[in-house]
Design a protein around this motif. Sequence first.
Motif: not given
Length: 55
Positions: A43-55
Amino acid sequence: MIDSRPHYATTDEIDTAMTEGCALSTGPFELLDVVGSDVSPAIQRELYLEFRDYS
């Protein structure tokens, strides 16, 4: 005598603080108990992939 050792909150104290202080339906450790520690990393991995910061 003053106790100089640090006090760390218990899991129950954290759950109570989050349910009462932040109006969550369950605390983080109670939720982890329901979901299961084996499912949580996925779950944590999917949340990270969905909401990671690209800046």
